[in-house]
Design an enzyme around this catalytic site. Structure first.
Site, mmCIF file in Angstrom:
data_model
loop_
_atom_site.group_PDB
_atom_site.id
_atom_site.type_symbol
_atom_site.label_atom_id
_atom_site.label_comp_id
_atom_site.label_asym_id
_atom_site.label_seq_id
_atom_site.Cartn_x
_atom_site.Cartn_y
_atom_site.Cartn_z
ATOM 1 C CG HIS A 133 -2.001 0.961 1.479
ATOM 2 N ND1 HIS A 133 -1.690 2.273 1.558
ATOM 3 C CD2 HIS A 133 -3.400 1.052 1.453
ATOM 4 C CE1 HIS A 133 -2.658 3.011 2.013
ATOM 5 N NE2 HIS A 133 -3.853 2.184 1.466
ATOM 6 C CG ASP A 209 0.611 -2.317 5.940
ATOM 7 O OD1 ASP A 209 -0.470 -2.636 6.673
ATOM 8 O OD2 ASP A 209 0.277 -1.708 4.991
ATOM 9 C CD GLN A 212 -7.058 -4.690 4.016
ATOM 10 O OE1 GLN A 212 -7.981 -5.304 4.506
ATOM 11 N NE2 GLN A 212 -7.172 -3.350 3.870
ATOM 12 C CE LYS A 235 -7.151 -0.125 6.190
ATOM 13 N NZ LYS A 235 -7.953 0.341 5.038
ATOM 14 C CB CYS A 377 -3.658 3.465 -1.432
ATOM 15 S SG CYS A 377 -4.888 4.724 -1.371
HETATM 16 C C1 LIG Z 1 -2.611 -2.842 3.529
HETATM 17 C C2 LIG Z 1 -2.883 -1.382 3.914
HETATM 18 N N1 LIG Z 1 -1.957 -0.461 4.530
HETATM 19 C C3 LIG Z 1 -2.074 0.677 4.896
HETATM 20 C C4 LIG Z 1 -3.566 1.020 4.886
HETATM 21 C C5 LIG Z 1 -3.722 2.482 5.294
HETATM 22 O O1 LIG Z 1 -4.585 2.371 6.272
HETATM 23 P P1 LIG Z 1 -4.962 3.609 7.054
HETATM 24 O O2 LIG Z 1 -5.875 4.459 5.889
HETATM 25 O O3 LIG Z 1 -5.938 3.445 8.229
HETATM 26 O O4 LIG Z 1 -3.972 4.541 7.831
HETATM 27 C C6 LIG Z 1 -4.419 0.327 4.412
HETATM 28 C C7 LIG Z 1 -5.907 0.843 4.232
HETATM 29 O O5 LIG Z 1 -6.200 1.380 3.278
HETATM 30 C C8 LIG Z 1 -4.107 -0.954 3.662
HETATM 31 O O6 LIG Z 1 -4.961 -1.796 3.204
#
Ligand SMILES: Cc1ncc(COP(=O)(O)O)c(C=O)c1O
Lengths: 419, 160
Positions: A133, A209, A212, A235, A377
């Protein structure tokens, strides 16, 4: 709430669980809502909403400062959330190792900023993956621009898994490995423990990360061996505005502060300051207190159902969904990522004929179906997959076979409309 | 699904399936300008050839959803060969149509009074009117128009 399961594998009573989510009772365009966007942000059970409302109604006060009863209570609730969040991912020492942030993005930026600036210098190499991401790419690219790093990537193979053929070469000499525990586009669950072992042998620190993975699969940081993991409350059925960073105590101890301000210091003089020990060192300013209360309630909700059962439900439903999509839509419908299995979560990125994802999502909306169109993203990954956008349906503990049927109904209509 | 039918009118689907003025012009002499919709990854690449105060030719490249691509195609048919003054007027009118009903437009756009929007003047472009009911898609519809406006501005700057 359903009572605690008799056995870990007992199937979920989804019909009963759905009643826990007030938002599922609403309609969209006169149809019952079919929420298939939990990967983006999950819905909240009533217990989370009530816990936060109760906190504001009965307890709210700033933390760590007051001596009066409500201030003590809110400090206790906030610190309790740290323990609960830490235990949820198997943190050995939650009181010291759990840092509250705004979200996964801020957690990863914190690592890049505080650990990265201290431990990486010009010419150092770091290793990421092509399925990250943007939250686990851009902070590192920002740092790379600033100090001059070499950024390498583990490629993604044709099935949407990491291609580990060249891993030994790639990992050699790197100081940090940053990788997604589960892809938000492909659903791929990466072999975190194996990769971490390889990274550690190469002398690298591993930041995962977990945005998910943590909400959908039981996670134990001690078993995985990673050094940092980041995730977001929103999430995992908690509120927006609070995220978590777990980091190994010895690493956190050696890191400089991230943001400066109140709450993160031991002493301040006109020309200097001494920062507090972790986790306070990384939590400048008034933290998300009500959100921490909501996170506790969310984790209690998930724990009460059981992460094993949630995972089993979502795994089975992913298999069902992929089979039904194939059965009803055939080769017109392409699902990215590996086949359903232990290394795949309930994220289903779809290309249907050549209908653009935005148009698919628009038609699905008329059926009450919430899916996410776009690049999620993860633009480098999308480039690799050769698509601009996908329509992503993502499952939750309250998702069921009916949701999948409505999704298919909407896709068929989109196919009809766009000929 | 009445709203959907209104969004995806036949003209729109036709321009999506068979886009007009596809391609790229040699640059220079043509001026090249790109537009991105970071929300969904739609992109448009426009090549503009101005001769004698007219938009003598333009070609559209890029890819994206039916709304962004049909809007670009409809736009290309509407502005090709027109005097620049008229092109600018049309951009203004089109963006006006996209901003009525309280929908949001780009940051620095002057609000357009409803009376100013003469749908007849828009011809086929009026088919995109249904988009305003879907606020998220307005950015798709205006993508190529913003790029065109930007291209004209850039050319004017270069000329001055
Ligand atoms: C794999 C992953 N990393 C990071 C994020 C970023 O999360 P957040 O927007 O809560 O910072 C997301 C969600 O959009 C994600 O799916």
């Amino acid at each position: 709430m359903t009572p605690a399961p008799a056995t870990p594998a007992a199937p979920l009573n989804v019909e009963a669980l759905r009643k826990d989510f007030p938002l599922l009772t609403r309609t969209v365009h006169d149809r019952p809502i079919v929420y298939l966007d939990s990967a983006s942000s999950a819905l909240q059970p009533q217990t989370v909403i009530t816990a936060m409302a109760r906190y504001y109604e009965t307890t709210h006060a700033n933390v760590h400062r007051g001596v009066y009863a409500t201030a003590e209570e809110s400090t206790h609730l906030y610190e309790q959330a740290r323990i609960v969040a830490g235990r949820f991912v198997g943190a050995p020492d939650p009181e010291h190792e759990i840092v509250f942030t705004k979200n996964t993005t801020e957690s990863l930026n914190l690592v890049a900023h505080s650990w990265g600036r201290t431990n990486l210098a010009a010419g150092d190499a770091i290793l990421l993956t092509e399925m990250e991401h943007h939250a686990n790419i851009v902070p590192w690219l920002m740092l790379a621009e600033e100090v001059g790093l070499e950024v390498r990537y583990i490629p993604v193979d044709g099935e949407g898994r990491l291609d580990l053929d060249e891993l030994d070469t790639l990992v050699s000499g790197v100081k940090l490995v940053g990788l997604s525990a589960m892809s938000n586009v492909l659903g791929t669950i990466n072999p975190l423990a194996e990769l971490t072992a390889v990274a550690h042998r190469a002398g690298a620190v591993v930041v995962a990360d977990g945005a998910q993975l943590v909400p959908h699969v039981p996670v134990d940081v001690a078993a995985l061996g990673v050094d940092f993991i980041a995730f977001s409350a929103h999430k995992m059925m908690g509120p927006t505005g609070i995220g978590v960073l777990w980091g190994r105590a010895e690493l956190l101890d050696a890191m400089p502060p991230f943001l400066g301000g109140g709450g993160m210091i031991l002493d301040v003089k006109l020309d200097s300051f001494r920062s507090a020990p972790p986790p306070a060192r990384f939590e400048a300013g008034t933290p998300p207190i009500a959100e921490a209360v909501g996170l506790t309630a969310a984790i209690e909700y998930l724990n009460e159902i059981g992460m094993d059962r949630i995972r089993a439900h979502e795994l089975a439903l992913t298999g069902h969904a992929l089979a039904r999509l194939d059965e009803k839509l055939g080769p017109d419908c392409h699902v990215f990522g590996p086949p359903a299995g232990e290394d795949r979560g309930g994220v289903i990125s779809i290309a249907y004929r050549d209908v653009h994802a935005h148009d698919l999502a628009q038609v699905l909306d008329q059926f009450g179906v919430c899916v996410r169109p776009g690049h999620h993203c993860a633009k480098p990954l999308m480039r690799k997959l050769g698509v601009q956008a996908t329509a992503r349906a993502s499952l939750s503990l309250f998702s069921d076979e009916h949701d999948i049927e409505v999704l298919i109904e909407g896709l068929v209509e989109a196919g009809r409309l766009f000929g | 699904m009445a709203d959907l039918e209104e969004l995806y009118r036949e003209i729109i689907l036709d321009h999506y399936r068979s886009p007009r003025n596809r391609g790229e012009l040699e640059s220079p002499p043509a001026h090249r300008v790109e537009g991105f919709n970071p929300l969904c990854g739609d992109e448009v690449v426009i090549s503009l050839l101005v001769e004698g105060g007219k938009l003598a030719d333009l070609k559209i490249g890029g890819s994206g959803c039916s709304i962004s691509q049909s809007s670009a195609s409809l736009m290309s048919s509407a502005v090709k060969g027109k005097p620049l003054e008229e092109v600018r007027q049309l951009i203004h009118t089109f963006k006006g149509m996209m901003s009525i009903h309280g929908a949001q437009l780009g940051q620095d756009d002057e609000p357009v009074e409803a009376e100013e929007i003469n749908l007849e003047k828009l011809g086929e472009l009026a088919a995109l009117q249904g988009v305003v009911k879907f606020p998220v898609r307005i950015k798709c519809a205006t993508l190529s128009w913003n790029a065109l406006a930007q291209g004209l501005d850039e050319m004017a700057d270069q000329a001055s």
